[in-house]
Design an enzyme around this catalytic site. Structure first.
Site, short mmCIF file in Angstrom:
data_model
loop_
_atom_site.label_atom_id
_atom_site.label_comp_id
_atom_site.label_asym_id
_atom_site.label_seq_id
_atom_site.Cartn_x
_atom_site.Cartn_y
_atom_site.Cartn_z
N GLY A 1 47.18 -99.10 -35.63
CA GLY A 1 46.01 -99.06 -36.51
C GLY A 1 45.50 -100.45 -36.81
N GLY B 1 41.18 -102.14 -41.85
CA GLY B 1 41.99 -102.07 -43.05
C GLY B 1 43.19 -103.00 -43.05
N GLY C 1 45.88 -102.90 -41.23
CA GLY C 1 46.31 -103.29 -39.90
C GLY C 1 45.54 -104.48 -39.37
N TYR D 1 49.49 -85.45 -47.32
CA TYR D 1 49.60 -86.91 -47.22
C TYR D 1 50.85 -87.42 -47.92
CZ TYR D 1 48.63 -91.85 -48.07
OH TYR D 1 48.73 -93.21 -48.14
#
Length: 308
Positions: free
Chosen positions: A23, A27, A29, A178
């Site tokens: 990722g 964001g 990452g 989640y």
């Protein structure tokens, strides 16, 4: 008490290190890739979209001329893609110092992965479980390597049944799905460290969480009334993605960390602040549940870890 301030200035010279960030195109990452590359690491930016990955690489390279970044496509919701990524990486690299399991889905509508897993559990846990298992051989051949898996404060609100960890469409709750995946990340992290110790491997398994950070991870609920109502308050309280990335970066590179540790922000409710050692819930340390989840993960992904 004087606040501990571990910052980007504490990142050591990473010359000779090879790091994978899942990722890595956006964001947390993206910020991690940038920090590692600016400190001379060879970074593999793993992204579901090759195009978005290349765009992120260009953005970092525009301000970091010597950045050594390679973009590789990785879809954590597709076991074939994970196998292809691992095979290609192992053909091109002899070492892997840090595997940063950063990518994730959050609060998304019900969907299934290409292998039939509920998407949040499939990507956040099963995908990273499979990736770690497939790259383990390379890490075993790299002295003092690390696996760092990104969890969340949301793990505290999980309602996980490890024998049936995935929702079906009829009873799907995006928030709990989640939270369950984030608790699974911690159960995996701690069990992996126990196995490293059992087999005497020179590898550390750690976890981290970003607190409340301003990223695009909540994009699936941006149209909800409650989110629009609370968004101004969240943005006021949230720390930047750069600062939110520091716990996972510290877990990845700080020479003083130990296997099985969990890092997060120091501030109120661990929402913000400089990265420090934090505690996870009692459920995350449940040995029986960790073993059951591990066995289920091996069975569902078809990937067994070779610790010998």
């Amino acid at each position: 008490m004087k606040e501990v301030k571990w910052t980007i200035n504490d990142i050591p010279n990473l010359s000779g290190k090879t790091i994978i960030v899942t990722g890595g195109n956006s964001g947390l990452g993206f910020e991690a890739v940038k920090m590692f590359a600016e400190n001379n690491a060879e970074v593999v930016l793993a992204s579901r979209s090759q195009q978005r990955g290349e765009k992120a690489k260009s953005k970092i390279s525009s301000t970091s001329n010597n950045a050594n970044i390679k973009v590789m496509r990785l879809d954590l919701g597709d076991l074939n893609s994970i196998r292809d990524f691992a095979d290609k990486f192992k053909k091109e690299h002899q070492r892997l110092d840090i595997l940063l399991n950063n990518a994730g889905l959050m609060w998304c509508p019900y969907a299934i992965t290409k292998d039939g897993f509920e998407s949040q559990m499939g990507v956040n846990h099963f995908g990273h479980f499979a990736l770690t298992g497939l790259l383990l051989e390379t890490m075993k051949n790299t002295p003092k390597s690390r696996v760092v898996t990104v969890s969340s404060n949301g793990h505290r609100r999980a309602l996980l049944d490890v024998e049936k960890p995935m929702f079906d469409e009829k009873n799907y709750n995006s928030s709990v799905a989640y939270f369950n995946s984030k608790l699974s990340n911690l159960l995996f992290t701690y069990e992996l460290q126990r196995k490293f110790e059992e087999y005497g491997l020179d590898i550390l398994s750690l976890a981290a969480h970003p607190g409340g950070s301003a990223t695009n991870l909540a994009r699936h609920v941006e149209k909800n009334f409650w989110f629009r109502l609370l968004k101004p308050l969240f943005l006021l309280l949230a720390q930047s993605a750069e600062k939110g990335t520091l716990p996972e970066v510290r877990a990845s590179v700080d020479s003083k960390v130990k296997g099985g540790e969990y890092y997060g922000p120091r501030g109120f409710n661990e929402m913000g602040g400089y990265p420090v050692l934090v505690e996870s819930t009692e459920d995350s340390h449940n040995l029986d549940n960790a073993k059951k989840l591990w066995e289920l993960s091996e069975r569902l992904t078809g990937i067994s870890f070779n610790f010998n």
